[in-house]
Each structure stands twice: as structure tokens, then as C-alpha cells.
Design a protein around this motif. Structure first.
Motif, PDB file in Angstrom:
ATOM      1  N   VAL A 145      -9.017   4.479   4.012  1.00 21.56           N
ATOM      2  CA  VAL A 145      -8.040   3.637   4.972  1.00 21.56           C
ATOM      3  C   VAL A 145      -6.474   3.901   4.246  1.00 21.56           C
ATOM      4  O   VAL A 145      -5.583   4.226   4.982  1.00 21.56           O
ATOM      5  N   GLY A 146      -6.600   3.713   2.948  1.00 17.08           N
ATOM      6  CA  GLY A 146      -5.124   4.030   2.232  1.00 17.08           C
ATOM      7  C   GLY A 146      -4.508   5.430   2.581  1.00 17.08           C
ATOM      8  O   GLY A 146      -3.301   5.326   2.931  1.00 17.08           O
ATOM      9  N   GLU A 147      -5.521   6.340   2.381  1.00 23.07           N
ATOM     10  CA  GLU A 147      -4.740   7.774   2.654  1.00 23.07           C
ATOM     11  C   GLU A 147      -4.404   7.951   4.164  1.00 23.07           C
ATOM     12  O   GLU A 147      -3.501   8.449   4.706  1.00 23.07           O
ATOM     13  N   THR A 163      -7.352  -3.001  15.294  1.00 25.37           N
ATOM     14  CA  THR A 163      -7.285  -2.393  14.045  1.00 25.37           C
ATOM     15  C   THR A 163      -5.869  -2.324  13.191  1.00 25.37           C
ATOM     16  O   THR A 163      -5.004  -2.409  13.905  1.00 25.37           O
ATOM     17  N   LEU A 164      -6.172  -2.353  11.977  1.00 26.50           N
ATOM     18  CA  LEU A 164      -4.659  -2.370  11.457  1.00 26.50           C
ATOM     19  C   LEU A 164      -4.156  -1.110  10.434  1.00 26.50           C
ATOM     20  O   LEU A 164      -3.268  -1.044   9.629  1.00 26.50           O
ATOM     21  N   ASN A 165      -5.040  -0.048  10.736  1.00 30.51           N
ATOM     22  CA  ASN A 165      -4.707   1.154  10.036  1.00 30.51           C
ATOM     23  C   ASN A 165      -5.101   2.456  10.780  1.00 30.51           C
ATOM     24  O   ASN A 165      -5.766   2.365  11.776  1.00 30.51           O
ATOM     25  N   PRO A 166      -4.505   3.725  10.489  1.00 29.40           N
ATOM     26  CA  PRO A 166      -4.717   4.743  11.383  1.00 29.40           C
ATOM     27  C   PRO A 166      -6.269   5.065  11.309  1.00 29.40           C
ATOM     28  O   PRO A 166      -6.692   5.610  12.453  1.00 29.40           O
ATOM     29  N   TYR A 167      -6.785   5.070  10.238  1.00 26.92           N
ATOM     30  CA  TYR A 167      -8.134   5.087  10.149  1.00 26.92           C
ATOM     31  C   TYR A 167      -8.950   4.637  11.359  1.00 26.92           C
ATOM     32  O   TYR A 167      -9.622   5.161  11.950  1.00 26.92           O
ATOM     33  N   GLY A 168      -8.783   3.287  11.241  1.00 26.15           N
ATOM     34  CA  GLY A 168      -9.359   2.470  12.162  1.00 26.15           C
ATOM     35  C   GLY A 168      -9.187   2.599  13.601  1.00 26.15           C
ATOM     36  O   GLY A 168      -9.859   2.704  14.492  1.00 26.15           O
ATOM     37  N   ARG A 169      -7.671   3.035  13.798  1.00 27.49           N
ATOM     38  CA  ARG A 169      -7.434   3.566  15.022  1.00 27.49           C
ATOM     39  C   ARG A 169      -7.944   4.713  15.607  1.00 27.49           C
ATOM     40  O   ARG A 169      -8.285   4.689  16.861  1.00 27.49           O
ATOM     41  N   PRO A 195      -2.157  -2.028   1.752  1.00 25.57           N
ATOM     42  CA  PRO A 195      -2.049  -2.347   3.094  1.00 25.57           C
ATOM     43  C   PRO A 195      -3.205  -2.295   4.136  1.00 25.57           C
ATOM     44  O   PRO A 195      -3.900  -1.215   3.840  1.00 25.57           O
ATOM     45  N   GLY A 196      -3.559  -3.021   5.110  1.00 21.55           N
ATOM     46  CA  GLY A 196      -4.319  -2.817   6.186  1.00 21.55           C
ATOM     47  C   GLY A 196      -5.671  -3.590   5.813  1.00 21.55           C
ATOM     48  O   GLY A 196      -6.350  -3.578   6.482  1.00 21.55           O
ATOM     49  N   ASP A 197      -5.828  -4.131   4.283  1.00 21.29           N
ATOM     50  CA  ASP A 197      -6.872  -4.861   3.964  1.00 21.29           C
ATOM     51  C   ASP A 197      -7.032  -6.278   4.439  1.00 21.29           C
ATOM     52  O   ASP A 197      -6.114  -6.886   4.622  1.00 21.29           O
TER      53      ASP A 197
END
Length: 339
Positions: A86-88, A144-150, A293-295
Motif C-alpha cells: 500500500v505505502g509503495e 478504495t484509499l490508495n493506488p494499490y487498492g484502486r 496514508p491509506g490505512d
């Protein structure tokens, strides 16, 4: 049935490979080894006593693995491959979109070309964003809240559109919560080659002295002890969920459906640490850091749909997770890190 596993030597892919073989399937592994090693493949063959085809390839380069579909009578694909930190993803969004989306689109094109109509897709609970209710059902709004989730959310939509265009498809989308633990034999486990994406390797590496201290991101969440609450599912339960999902789509008419794979229970980070300490006798020194961010504060599954439709239910405890993860770290992980 021959089943292609993309990301097949990764943490979830390798355990699912072993579970599929126990169930009578014939896995074929594809992996670019960006977050795994060839030692995993060797261990899988040693564990099972059988040859397991392996192709080192990147999904974004279809020419490097198209031979799989011409050599074998592929009946299904289980798609694990993708970046997942997520962070990356927040730091490198374009890389994540290119890798996760482009690789999957190339894979789907080959499946369509060779008329492979069964797929189990590795999605994530991150598609739910900040939970409006817990436990989280599959009908929960998706945001979703982050690019990975998107990338996961976009791929779910792509698969749904693909199903509408090719109504002969049988697609099961599995939304994972927090996989942890290791194979009870200690032969395979989680081997992050870079920064771990899950908390358990941080805990076990701290216990082993590889890391001096565990950093806990956030102690000011609106929870009983201030740390985030997650649904930790044993990797063996997660692997068995894939077998049940594959069994289901094999016996069903054309379909597209989503399933949560979780335990239905939530534990805070501090509860996880205390459980690990009690089970292993190891002390986990830790410190607190700001939230990432995103958690989100609380995230755990409503897995009742998987139980009623797939006949699947998580059976391992948090204690099992901690015991097996520590067995893996203390007995085997050093061998992998040295290769």
C-alpha cells in the motif's frame, strides 16, 4: 485439470499450489521472481514428491509465457501476480498501474485466445475503503484509499465487463483480508525479498533479531488500545478457499461472483503482538510511528457468503498463525534469505 497460477511462487500462490495438488489438480506456476525465489519451487516439489512446471516470465510480456497455453490443456487460471504494498503504491502509483493492470490485461487476452473460461482472481479487502459497517459484507460500497487498492477495484470492473462480453466465463473474485502464518511443515512460508507488505514478517524478524524493533503505525485510532484492528487469516485457510472457489466454478454454470476470505474476527496490532509473545515466549520490542496514508482503523470480514456458497470457513486460530509463522522464521527463513 491443469491450473495456471500466476505469481505461483509467492506467499499465497505457493501455499495454494500445495493445496491444489492435495485436491488432485495439476498446477503450472508462472512468476517473474520479483518477490520470491526459485527455492520456493524446489521446496514445493520436495513437499509434494511431484514435478511442478515452472515458467519464469513477466505477465506484461505475453510472448514469454504463451507456450503454457499451447503446451498444456489449461482448464483454469488463478491470478495472484501483482504488486501489493500500500505505502509503495502511494509513492509509485504509475508503476503500480502499469504492472498490475497491464499484466492482467495481457493475461486475459491469452485466456480469451485459448478459450480458457475459468478464473479465480486475487482481490483485496482494500476495495472497501473506510468501512461503513463491520463485519464487512461483499455488498459493502466499494471505494478504495490508495493506488494499490484502486488497481484491484479496476481489475474487478474489468473482469465484470469481460464476463458480460463473454457470458461463458466462470469468474470467482476473492477479497482477502490479512494473510499470515506459514505451512505447518515449516517447508514454505512468507519470504519477502524487499520491504514486507504484511505485519507478520516484521514481527517474526524482530523476534529473530533481524530487526531491532517493530514499528507500529498509529496508536491513536478510535479502538480500545489505539492500534488498528485487522482480520488475520491463516495462509492455509486462504489456500483452501482457492481450492473451494475453483471447485465451485468447475461445477457451476457461467458466473461472476465475489467472496470475502476472512475469519469474521478482528484483532488489534497489540493483541497480535501479545498473542505472538504468549505462544512463542519471544519478546517483541516495539515503538509507535505516525499512521500511514491509506490505512483504516478497523477492517474485518463477514465471511458468511463463502461459507454458504463455497462451503468454506476459516478453521485456524490466531494462536495457530503465530505458532506456524514463528516455526517458519526460526527454522527455515534464514535458508531462503541466504540464497
Amino acid at each position: 485439470m491443469h491450473v495456471v497460477l500466476t505469481g505461483g511462487t509467492g506467499f499465497i500462490g505457493s501455499h495454494t499450489c500445495a493445496a491444489l495438488m492435495e485436491a488432485g489438480y495439476d498446477p503450472i506456476l508462472i512468476d517473474n521472481l520479483s518477490n520470491s525465489t526459485l527455492e520456493v519451487h524446489r521446496r514445493l516439489e520436495e513437499m509434494t514428491g511431484k514435478r511442478i512446471p515452472f515458467i519464469q516470465a513477466d505477465l506484461r510480456d505475453p510472448a514469454s509465457y504463451e507456450d503454457v497455453f499451447t503446451t498444456y490443456n489449461v482448464g483454469a487460471v488463478i491470478h495472484f501476480a501483482g504488486w501489493k504494498a500500500v505505502g509503495e503504491s502511494v509513492e509509485k502509483p504509475l508503476d503500480y498501474y502499469h504492472n498490475n493492470l497491464s499484466g492482467t490485461l495481457q493475461l486475459l487476452s491469452l485466456m480469451e485466445k485459448y478459450k480458457v473460461t475459468r478464473m479465480v482472481f486475487s482481490s483485496s479487502a482494500t476495495v472497501y475503503g473506510t468501512p461503513q459497517i463491520t463485519p464487512i459484507p461483499e455488498s459493502h460500497p466499494l471505494e478504495t484509499l490508495n493506488p494499490y487498492g484502486r488497481t484491484k477495484l479496476m481489475l474487478e470492473q474489468i473482469l465484470l465487463d469481460w464476463f458480460h462480453a463473454l457470458p461463458s466465463m466462470r469468474i470467482a473474485v476473492l477479497r482477502y483480508f490479512n494473510p499470515a502464518g506459514a505451512h505447518p511443515s515449516g517447508a514454505i512460508g512468507e519470504v519477502p525479498t524487499g520491504t514486507p507488505a504484511n505485519i507478520m514478517p516484521y514481527i517474526t524478524q524482530t523476534a529473530a533479531g533481524i530487526r531491532p524493533k517493530l514499528r507500529i503505525f498509529g496508536n491513536d485510532y478510535p479502538t480500545a488500545d489505539g492500534t488498528g484492528i485487522r482480520d488475520y487469516i491463516h495462509i492455509q485457510d486462504l489456500a483452501s478457499g482457492h481450492v473451494r472457489a475453483l471447485d465451485h466454478i468447475n461445477g457451476s454454470p457461467p458466473m461472476y461472483d465475489t467472496f470475502n476470505l476472512g475469519t469474521g474476527n478482528g484483532w488489534s496490532v497489540l493483541e497480535l503482538i501479545r498473542t505472538f509473545e504468549q505462544i512463542t515466549g519471544q519478546t517483541i520490542p516495539h515503538t509507535f510511528a505516525p499512521r500511514r496514508p491509506g490505512d483504516v482503523a478497523v477492517c474485518y470480514a463477514d465471511p458468511s457468503k463463502a461459507e454458504s456458497v463455497l462451503g468454506w470457513k476459516a478453521v485456524h486460530t490466531l494462536e495457530d498463525i503465530c505458532r506456524d509463522a514463528w516455526r517458519w522464521e526460526s527454522r527455515e527463513a534464514e535458508l531462503y534469505h541466504s540464497r
